[in-house]
Write an enzyme that holds these catalytic residues in place. Structure first.
Site, PDB file in Angstrom:
ATOM      1  N   ARG A   1       4.098  -7.649 -43.574  1.00  0.00           N
ATOM      2  CA  ARG A   1       5.258  -7.475 -44.455  1.00  0.00           C
ATOM      3  C   ARG A   1       5.952  -6.145 -44.161  1.00  0.00           C
ATOM      4  O   ARG A   1       5.419  -5.320 -43.426  1.00  0.00           O
ATOM      5  CB  ARG A   1       4.775  -7.448 -45.909  1.00  0.00           C
ATOM      6  CG  ARG A   1       3.805  -6.291 -46.131  1.00  0.00           C
ATOM      7  CD  ARG A   1       3.454  -6.025 -47.581  1.00  0.00           C
ATOM      8  NE  ARG A   1       2.740  -4.769 -47.728  1.00  0.00           N
ATOM      9  CZ  ARG A   1       1.431  -4.603 -47.558  1.00  0.00           C
ATOM     10  NH1 ARG A   1       0.674  -5.633 -47.236  1.00  0.00           N
ATOM     11  NH2 ARG A   1       0.892  -3.408 -47.701  1.00  0.00           N
TER      12      ARG A   1
ATOM     13  N   GLU B   1     -19.602  -3.941 -42.152  1.00  0.00           N
ATOM     14  CA  GLU B   1     -19.053  -3.023 -41.164  1.00  0.00           C
ATOM     15  C   GLU B   1     -19.734  -1.665 -41.307  1.00  0.00           C
ATOM     16  O   GLU B   1     -20.086  -1.271 -42.418  1.00  0.00           O
ATOM     17  CB  GLU B   1     -17.560  -2.855 -41.483  1.00  0.00           C
ATOM     18  CG  GLU B   1     -16.658  -2.713 -40.307  1.00  0.00           C
ATOM     19  CD  GLU B   1     -15.213  -2.740 -40.752  1.00  0.00           C
ATOM     20  OE1 GLU B   1     -14.554  -3.772 -40.583  1.00  0.00           O
ATOM     21  OE2 GLU B   1     -14.750  -1.725 -41.283  1.00  0.00           O
TER      22      GLU B   1
ATOM     23  N   VAL C   1       5.991  -0.381 -48.349  1.00  0.00           N
ATOM     24  CA  VAL C   1       6.642   0.578 -49.247  1.00  0.00           C
ATOM     25  C   VAL C   1       7.103   1.798 -48.451  1.00  0.00           C
ATOM     26  O   VAL C   1       8.217   2.292 -48.629  1.00  0.00           O
ATOM     27  CB  VAL C   1       5.655   1.026 -50.358  1.00  0.00           C
ATOM     28  CG1 VAL C   1       6.295   2.083 -51.256  1.00  0.00           C
ATOM     29  CG2 VAL C   1       5.166  -0.154 -51.188  1.00  0.00           C
TER      30      VAL C   1
END
Ligand code: MV4
Length: 444
Positions: A292, A200, A295
């Protein structure tokens, strides 16, 4: 709604989920390692089952043990928190096969987004901006060189199975490419059992901005705005905030819309985060998707007034999103500081017994922690002690509130990074909002 949920995690995030369960009238089942018998999540849940020895691979990563616990205690759903099994598609698939509801997206979607090449191809097809890249996995040194010359140095070599910055190699010159390419491939095989790599264009001094999305199982998808996560060290975030100083309503709408488009295209369900880099000219580029709860989710909760964990549980139970995009509003400013058990100068973790503890509070202060006085911070797990989250009307007030909160926080017996946070919060560039992913390395 579910009768009982197993929480396949420990520490502050296990408590966060247990609290949501209690408020929803859902029974909570903790699992714990032998070393965590006295941990708060073990004590606070409605029930608790020991799943193995201290080592994570024998307990919190032990799929068989966790699924057996679900059967024994009659839990219908599992919340993985973050880390451990949260992005493990094999675990999600095992749950699907056993008739257990995994509180997160499907295993197929987790697998898809786990492969950074597939994720990038998908983004490109959907006209979500991406940095110039090799367009596929690279087979040989020769291919790598050809692509790099076309893109122009510096380039980054990334592992298809990587993510979160793991397995990246920055290459400045043609001479250094072959070595880095072979090293990246070997390391990817060792770390992920998959040697596919891609190249990239390297983006210089960007910000790390991520969009929180929520998707129900009826095709509704919304975004909850951005989090600014540029203050990090070695891909470990230290301080996060929402909104970002670099994002105005128009850019928020564009990035949010791109994230929602991506989620809709893969029939994404539950909570997710789409990571972007934002360059100096305010161009944003898709990096990867995290499947998910993260935090740093509390800063989004504070500015949008939503409970992301409750929403995750509701969605997994088949309910519709409790709000539509037009109901999402952003109020004030929120900052999160991750308080770690570590030497503030060397960053070396320092577990040990907490001999004194004064937890701060007051208006606009939220502390997410599983600490108590007399608790021993264990060496086996990550060294996050507490997340200090503040909310105020303006960024300036939020900074002042964070300073006074951290000054009130007293943790005796171990070293913490609170002094580092206080130094950041008083830094002129930080106060001015002049930050990028290299802020901390210039600073320390
Ligand atoms: C990049 C980048 C610059 N250019 N890709 C790191 C986490 C993962 N999601 C992607 N990451 C990056 N990818 C290109 N083409 C910068 C990061 C990056 C980063 C890199 C080095 C050190 C710290 C970093 C923190 C955030 C993002």
């Amino acid at each position: 709604m579910f009768n009982k949920i197993l929480i396949a995690n420990r520490g502050e995030i296990a408590l966060r989920v247990i609290r949501a369960c209690k408020e929803m009238g859902v029974k909570s089942l903790a699992v714990y390692s032998v070393a965590d018998k006295e941990a708060l999540h073990t004590r606070v849940a409605d029930g608790a089952i020991c799943i193995g020895p201290a080592k994570s691979s024998d307990s919190y990563l032990n799929i068989t043990s966790i699924i057996s616990s679900m059967e024994v205690a009659d839990a219908e759903a599992v919340h993985p928190g973050y880390g451990f099994l949260a992005e493990n598609a094999a675990f999600a698939e095992a749950c699907e096969k056993c008739g257990i509801k995994f509180i997160g997206p499907t295993s197929a979607v987790m697998k898809l987004m786990g492969n950074k090449i597939q994720a990038k191809k998908l983004a490109e097809e959907l006209k979500v901006p991406v940095l110039q890249w090799s367009n596929s996995a690279l087979a040989t040194e020769k291919d790598a060189l050809e692509v790099s010359k076309k893109i122009g140095f510096p380039v980054l070599i990334k592992a298809a199975a990587g993510g979160g910055g793991r397995g990246m190699k920055l290459v400045h010159t043609q001479a250094a490419l072959a070595g880095a390419f072979n090293m990246a491939r070997m390391e990817a095989i060792a770390a992920f059992g998959d040697g596919e790599v891609f190249i990239e264009k390297y983006c210089e001094l960007p910000r790390h901005i991520e969009i929180q999305i929520m998707a129900d199982e009826h095709g509704n998808v919304i975004h909850l705005g951005e989090r600014e996560c540029s203050i990090q060290r070695r891909h470990q975030k230290i301080l996060e905030e929402s909104p970002s100083m670099a994002v105005d309503p128009k850019l928020r709408h564009k990035m949010g819309e791109a994230a929602v488009r991506l989620a809709k295209a893969i029939n994404y369900t539950n909570a997710g985060t789409v990571e972007f880099l934002l360059d100096k000219n305010k161009n944003f580029y898709f990096m990867e998707m995290n499947t998910r709860i993260q935090v740093e989710h509390p800063v989004t909760e504070m500015v949008t007034g939503t409970d992301i964990v409750k929403e995750q549980i509701r969605i997994a139970g088949g309910q519709r999103l409790s709000l539509k995009q037009k109901d999402v509003t952003f109020k004030g400013h929120s900052i999160e500081c991750r308080v770690n058990a570590e030497d503030p100068r060397t960053f070396v973790p320092c577990p040990g017994k907490i001999t004194e503890l004064v937890i701060p509070g007051g208006l606009g202060v939220r502390i997410e922690t599983a600490l108590y006085c007399g608790y021993t911070v264990l060496p086996y797990y990550d060294n996050l002690l507490a997340k200090v989250v503040v909310h105020a009307q303006t960024r300036g007030e939020a900074i002042a509130r964070m300073v006074r909160t951290l000054e009130e926080f007293h943790i005796g017996g171990i070293k913490t990074n609170i002094p580092l946070h206080l130094k950041i919060l008083k830094d002129h560039d930080f106060i001015a909002g002049n930050i990028d992913i290299d802020f901390l390395s210039r600073f320390t």
